[in-house]
Design a protein around this motif. Sequence first.
Motif, short mmCIF file in Angstrom:
data_model
loop_
_atom_site.label_atom_id
_atom_site.label_comp_id
_atom_site.label_asym_id
_atom_site.label_seq_id
_atom_site.Cartn_x
_atom_site.Cartn_y
_atom_site.Cartn_z
N PHE A 1 0.83 -1.20 0.00
CA PHE A 1 0.00 0.00 0.00
C PHE A 1 0.87 1.25 0.00
CE2 PHE A 1 -2.48 3.26 2.43
CZ PHE A 1 -3.42 3.49 1.45
N GLN A 2 0.62 2.11 -0.96
CA GLN A 2 1.30 3.40 -1.04
C GLN A 2 0.31 4.47 -0.57
OE1 GLN A 2 4.56 3.71 -1.88
NE2 GLN A 2 4.57 1.47 -2.04
N PRO A 3 0.53 5.04 0.63
CA PRO A 3 -0.43 6.00 1.18
C PRO A 3 -0.57 7.24 0.31
CG PRO A 3 1.15 5.29 2.85
CD PRO A 3 1.67 4.81 1.54
N GLY A 4 -1.78 7.72 0.21
CA GLY A 4 -2.04 8.98 -0.48
C GLY A 4 -1.87 10.16 0.46
N PRO A 5 -2.11 11.36 -0.02
CA PRO A 5 -1.87 12.56 0.79
C PRO A 5 -2.82 12.72 1.97
CG PRO A 5 -2.81 13.13 -1.34
CD PRO A 5 -2.44 11.69 -1.41
N VAL A 6 -3.90 11.90 2.07
CA VAL A 6 -4.77 12.02 3.25
C VAL A 6 -4.09 11.51 4.51
CG1 VAL A 6 -6.93 11.91 1.97
CG2 VAL A 6 -5.91 9.79 2.82
N PHE A 7 -2.95 10.87 4.37
CA PHE A 7 -2.27 10.35 5.54
C PHE A 7 -1.36 11.43 6.13
CE2 PHE A 7 -3.78 6.58 3.52
CZ PHE A 7 -4.09 5.74 4.57
N ALA A 8 -1.99 12.36 6.80
CA ALA A 8 -1.30 13.45 7.49
C ALA A 8 -2.23 13.97 8.58
CB ALA A 8 -0.93 14.57 6.52
N ASN A 9 -1.67 14.71 9.52
CA ASN A 9 -2.50 15.27 10.59
C ASN A 9 -3.44 16.35 10.08
OD1 ASN A 9 0.45 14.95 12.43
ND2 ASN A 9 -1.40 13.80 12.96
N VAL A 10 -2.92 17.21 9.19
CA VAL A 10 -3.74 18.26 8.58
C VAL A 10 -3.65 18.09 7.07
CG1 VAL A 10 -4.10 20.73 8.28
CG2 VAL A 10 -3.34 19.85 10.50
N VAL A 11 -4.80 17.90 6.44
CA VAL A 11 -4.86 17.73 4.99
C VAL A 11 -5.62 18.92 4.40
CG1 VAL A 11 -5.68 16.29 3.09
CG2 VAL A 11 -4.82 15.23 5.19
N LEU A 12 -4.97 19.63 3.51
CA LEU A 12 -5.61 20.75 2.83
C LEU A 12 -6.08 20.29 1.46
CD1 LEU A 12 -6.34 23.76 2.52
CD2 LEU A 12 -4.04 24.11 1.59
N GLY A 13 -7.38 20.28 1.25
CA GLY A 13 -7.94 20.02 -0.07
C GLY A 13 -8.21 21.34 -0.75
N ASP A 14 -7.30 21.75 -1.64
CA ASP A 14 -7.37 23.08 -2.23
C ASP A 14 -8.33 23.09 -3.41
OD1 ASP A 14 -6.77 25.72 -2.32
OD2 ASP A 14 -4.69 25.48 -2.97
N GLU A 15 -9.34 23.98 -3.33
CA GLU A 15 -10.38 24.11 -4.36
C GLU A 15 -11.02 22.74 -4.63
OE1 GLU A 15 -8.66 26.52 -7.63
OE2 GLU A 15 -9.91 28.08 -6.73
N ILE A 16 -11.58 22.19 -3.57
CA ILE A 16 -12.11 20.83 -3.61
C ILE A 16 -13.21 20.68 -4.64
CG2 ILE A 16 -13.75 21.30 -1.74
CD1 ILE A 16 -13.25 18.45 -0.76
N ASN A 17 -13.93 21.76 -4.92
CA ASN A 17 -15.05 21.63 -5.85
C ASN A 17 -14.63 21.70 -7.32
OD1 ASN A 17 -14.41 24.36 -5.42
ND2 ASN A 17 -16.49 25.06 -5.86
N ARG A 18 -13.33 21.70 -7.59
CA ARG A 18 -12.88 21.58 -8.98
C ARG A 18 -12.79 20.12 -9.42
NH1 ARG A 18 -11.73 26.01 -11.67
NH2 ARG A 18 -11.08 27.91 -10.59
N ALA A 19 -12.81 19.19 -8.47
CA ALA A 19 -12.75 17.77 -8.80
C ALA A 19 -14.17 17.21 -8.93
CB ALA A 19 -11.99 17.01 -7.72
N PRO A 20 -14.36 16.20 -9.79
CA PRO A 20 -15.70 15.62 -9.96
C PRO A 20 -16.17 14.89 -8.71
CG PRO A 20 -14.06 14.35 -11.16
CD PRO A 20 -13.36 15.58 -10.68
N PRO A 21 -17.46 14.65 -8.57
CA PRO A 21 -18.01 14.01 -7.36
C PRO A 21 -17.34 12.69 -7.01
CG PRO A 21 -19.79 14.91 -8.69
CD PRO A 21 -18.54 15.07 -9.50
N LYS A 22 -16.96 11.88 -7.99
CA LYS A 22 -16.33 10.60 -7.70
C LYS A 22 -15.05 10.78 -6.89
CE LYS A 22 -14.51 6.41 -9.91
NZ LYS A 22 -14.29 5.70 -11.20
N THR A 23 -14.26 11.80 -7.24
CA THR A 23 -13.03 12.06 -6.51
C THR A 23 -13.32 12.67 -5.15
OG1 THR A 23 -11.82 12.35 -8.58
CG2 THR A 23 -10.81 13.25 -6.58
N GLN A 24 -14.29 13.58 -5.10
CA GLN A 24 -14.67 14.15 -3.81
C GLN A 24 -15.13 13.05 -2.85
OE1 GLN A 24 -17.49 17.36 -4.13
NE2 GLN A 24 -16.53 18.19 -5.96
#
Length: 337
Positions: free
Chosen positions: A127-150
């Motif tokens: 398993f290669q962890p994604g960027p959610v593996f941190a204490n503080v995760v900044l999702g910058d302009e989250i609404n630019r990604a489609p619903p599947k990614t959100q």
Amino acid sequence: MTDTNANTDTDTSTETNTIDIDSRVSSTDRDPLAVDEVAALTTRIIDNVERVIVGHRNAAEDILITMLARGHLLLEDVPGVGKTMLARSIATSLECSFNRVQFTPDLLPPDVTGVNVFDQQQQVFEFQPGPVFANVVLGDEINRAPPKTQAALLEVMAEQQVTVDGETHPVPDPFTVIATQNDIEPTQTYDLPVAEVDRFTKQIQLGYPNEAEETELLGRVAGHHPIESLEAVATVEDVNRARETVAATTVSESVRSYVAQLAGYTRDNARLGVSPRGAIALVRVAQARAVFEGRDFVIPDDIHAEIHPTWSHRIQTADTVDSAHVVDNALDEVPIE
């Protein structure tokens, strides 16, 4: 589009930090801080953030309250007002691991959560962890990604874990998502799913600085940006112990009943009212607010101080009615007993 003024982070790449994804300590093994220690801790953190951020002390307080309430925060505003830099300043002040994900239309769910990769030498999947593996995760302009990614954030925001190919991986503790949302380009963005909006404990806006604040800001960044020299003033353990203090804050039956009645009012007077998750979120942020004020018990004033940023974004109404108006009516109509 990323924020581009002096209060903001102009790096559009995904940032990653190395972190042991299996290192979690049970909350029962932590000693809570004294209430006055938490109040002093939060003051120290916010003062440190203000070395970088000008004119948004209340917003920094909102983020800290959200973190201590074990929640997540949505920052909705125009580009360039300092959303990204505020999140970075908080994470740096807390000595937390921090990852930033630039949400784009071509971003895929594994780009956020992680993916299993086949190791040809060992003949196993790792398993290669994604960027959610941190204490503080900044999702910058989250609404630019489609619903599947959100939607990739739904499990981790609710349960602090990621499931990939049937295997569950816990994220670090504490864990907070701070997402920014562009609200001025509706034709180039996607609406956030209701289930995701409901997972954000609070939603706030920053707004533009006034003339004096902007003058001060311009003076600070005329040379090197102050974020470059910002140092931590608290540890992850401090945050977790403060969370235990907040969790132990007394919420009387009368206060709990008051919140339940307020929630019921929104359900009776809106197309979509506040969910039980929203009611829980309000109690938790009220606990954090009480500790900020130096108390170990919640009073109705704490509910009133936190109800708008905690509930307004969860309520859906007819087009002619503002959700904040529903909250105001609930406060007017539901008596304090």
